[in-house]
Design a protein around this motif. Sequence first.
Motif, PDB file in Angstrom:
ATOM      1  N   ASN A   1       0.833  -1.205   0.000  1.00 57.10           N
ATOM      2  CA  ASN A   1       0.000   0.000   0.000  1.00 57.10           C
ATOM      3  C   ASN A   1       0.871   1.260   0.000  1.00 57.10           C
ATOM      4  OD1 ASN A   1      -1.528   2.212   1.623  1.00 57.10           O
ATOM      5  ND2 ASN A   1      -3.100   0.818   0.893  1.00 57.10           N
ATOM      6  N   LYS A   2       0.463   2.213  -0.841  1.00 56.60           N
ATOM      7  CA  LYS A   2       1.251   3.438  -0.988  1.00 56.60           C
ATOM      8  C   LYS A   2       1.273   4.255   0.308  1.00 56.60           C
ATOM      9  CE  LYS A   2       1.506   7.420  -4.108  1.00 56.60           C
ATOM     10  NZ  LYS A   2       1.188   8.480  -3.162  1.00 56.60           N
ATOM     11  N   ASN A   3       0.146   4.279   0.987  1.00 59.23           N
ATOM     12  CA  ASN A   3       0.071   5.035   2.235  1.00 59.23           C
ATOM     13  C   ASN A   3       0.988   4.445   3.304  1.00 59.23           C
ATOM     14  OD1 ASN A   3      -1.770   6.669   1.052  1.00 59.23           O
ATOM     15  ND2 ASN A   3      -3.564   5.753   2.023  1.00 59.23           N
ATOM     16  N   VAL A   4       1.010   3.112   3.353  1.00 57.72           N
ATOM     17  CA  VAL A   4       1.884   2.452   4.332  1.00 57.72           C
ATOM     18  C   VAL A   4       3.348   2.784   4.030  1.00 57.72           C
ATOM     19  CG1 VAL A   4       2.665   0.206   5.175  1.00 57.72           C
ATOM     20  CG2 VAL A   4       0.241   0.594   4.782  1.00 57.72           C
TER      21      VAL A   4
ATOM     22  N   GLU B   1       4.455   5.427   2.617  1.00 59.83           N
ATOM     23  CA  GLU B   1       4.721   6.813   3.007  1.00 59.83           C
ATOM     24  C   GLU B   1       4.850   6.956   4.517  1.00 59.83           C
ATOM     25  OE1 GLU B   1       1.877   9.434   1.297  1.00 59.83           O
ATOM     26  OE2 GLU B   1       2.483   9.011  -0.767  1.00 59.83           O
ATOM     27  N   ILE B   2       4.047   6.193   5.236  1.00 61.34           N
ATOM     28  CA  ILE B   2       4.154   6.234   6.711  1.00 61.34           C
ATOM     29  C   ILE B   2       5.523   5.720   7.150  1.00 61.34           C
ATOM     30  CG2 ILE B   2       3.259   5.200   8.842  1.00 61.34           C
ATOM     31  CD1 ILE B   2       0.476   5.193   7.455  1.00 61.34           C
TER      32      ILE B   2
ATOM     33  N   SER C   1      -5.673  11.196   0.431  1.00 58.32           N
ATOM     34  CA  SER C   1      -5.193   9.958   1.012  1.00 58.32           C
ATOM     35  C   SER C   1      -3.681   9.994   1.228  1.00 58.32           C
ATOM     36  CB  SER C   1      -5.549   8.778   0.108  1.00 58.32           C
ATOM     37  OG  SER C   1      -4.786   8.858  -1.070  1.00 58.32           O
ATOM     38  N   LYS C   2      -3.012  10.992   0.685  1.00 62.98           N
ATOM     39  CA  LYS C   2      -1.568  11.096   0.875  1.00 62.98           C
ATOM     40  C   LYS C   2      -1.269  11.415   2.328  1.00 62.98           C
ATOM     41  CE  LYS C   2       2.434  13.185  -1.277  1.00 62.98           C
ATOM     42  NZ  LYS C   2       2.885  14.180  -2.257  1.00 62.98           N
ATOM     43  N   ILE C   3      -0.254  10.740   2.838  1.00 61.12           N
ATOM     44  CA  ILE C   3       0.079  10.914   4.242  1.00 61.12           C
ATOM     45  C   ILE C   3       0.722  12.284   4.439  1.00 61.12           C
ATOM     46  CG2 ILE C   3       1.386   9.961   6.160  1.00 61.12           C
ATOM     47  CD1 ILE C   3      -0.917   8.194   5.111  1.00 61.12           C
TER      48      ILE C   3
ATOM     49  N   LEU D   1      -2.232   6.225  12.094  1.00 55.14           N
ATOM     50  CA  LEU D   1      -2.541   6.149  10.662  1.00 55.14           C
ATOM     51  C   LEU D   1      -2.215   4.769  10.097  1.00 55.14           C
ATOM     52  CD1 LEU D   1      -1.336   9.559   9.178  1.00 55.14           C
ATOM     53  CD2 LEU D   1      -3.642   8.631   9.107  1.00 55.14           C
TER      54      LEU D   1
ATOM     55  N   GLU E   1      -4.653   2.136   8.390  1.00 61.43           N
ATOM     56  CA  GLU E   1      -4.417   1.591   7.045  1.00 61.43           C
ATOM     57  C   GLU E   1      -4.477   0.067   7.053  1.00 61.43           C
ATOM     58  OE1 GLU E   1      -3.999   2.786   4.004  1.00 61.43           O
ATOM     59  OE2 GLU E   1      -4.336   4.834   4.649  1.00 61.43           O
TER      60      GLU E   1
END
Lengths: 118, 224
Positions: A2-5, A7-8, B171-173, B185, B189
């Motif tokens: 996942n792209k969000n993961v 980025e986190i 949705s971008k962090i 977060l 996710e």
Amino acid sequence: MNKNVAEIIDALAAHEDHTSIEVLEELGTNSPDNEVREYTSRALVRKNVHDSLAIVIINQGKGINDLSPSVAMSTINEILSLKDKSEVIKILDDTINMHSDENVKENARSVKSLLALS
Amino acid sequence: MDINKVELSLGQKIANPFKTTRKSDTNPFEYKNFEGNTLQFADVFEGFNSKEVNFKGNKLKMISSSVMGSLTKLHNSITEPIVNFVNRIRTGITHAWDYAAHTNITDVAGIRNIKDGILGIKDYGKNITDYLSGIGSKISDKMSFLNKDVTEIGHDLSDKWTSLISGINTSKIPSGLTVAEYKALWIKENELLASQLPAKEIALNPSQVAKEITLTNTTKEMVA
């Protein structure tokens, strides 16, 4: 992954707060997703501090000792590409000399050999 | 049994057995007829004196000769003046325009079927059907309504696209959060991903899912 993961993980890797390492270990290196574990291990190596490197070197099932060869190899590759290898060599030496698990010691020995050759 | 004598009588003429039937005009360097499609073996670039055989060069020259011959043939095949050709195309376009301007929209082939087909569509089809119900007007009159309708559809699609893009952007962090916020977060996710994991995937690939579950348990045991 996942792209969000991703980025986190990147944000935590760049975070100055020391607790970010704990979060990366808790949620990243324990993830069932190979890609997340791989990405997290590389992020921990890039932090290049004692605590983050210790996670991927001395813990069974994490980093260079991961059950997934892709995760282990990616972590080793990230270690080999570090500019400042002083801390990682120190941890590898301690692991080789003092760790109780023979497999972990063997892996640390192999990585140190690779570092010497690189 | 007598043996026939093989001899020539005086004045008898026989064909020379060593004389070939090859005509002298088959000499490729004398072949000067440019009316054909190809100029066989003719060296059109280096003249007829070149005796050196170069395979690659010959191939290129053969292609070039073929092009030259084709152009000659094309020139001979054009029987219609270009002016007539343009006029014919222009006339065709004029006819098409006249057809569009003086034909009822319902007379256009396929429109009736389209109208029948879109009657059941509630959203966009309804608007189009409403406009098409004003039968009797010309296509040129209807174009404004159709344009309006198409514009409405376009605006609707544009709004949907904008909302989709904005959704992706949101949705971008964000950067600059605390570690605890990033952790929250991440957990969110993971929960979202777990909820999106289709049951179908588990049904189709149970071994992989079981392997991952086993791996997770192994990792947890090691941590413990």
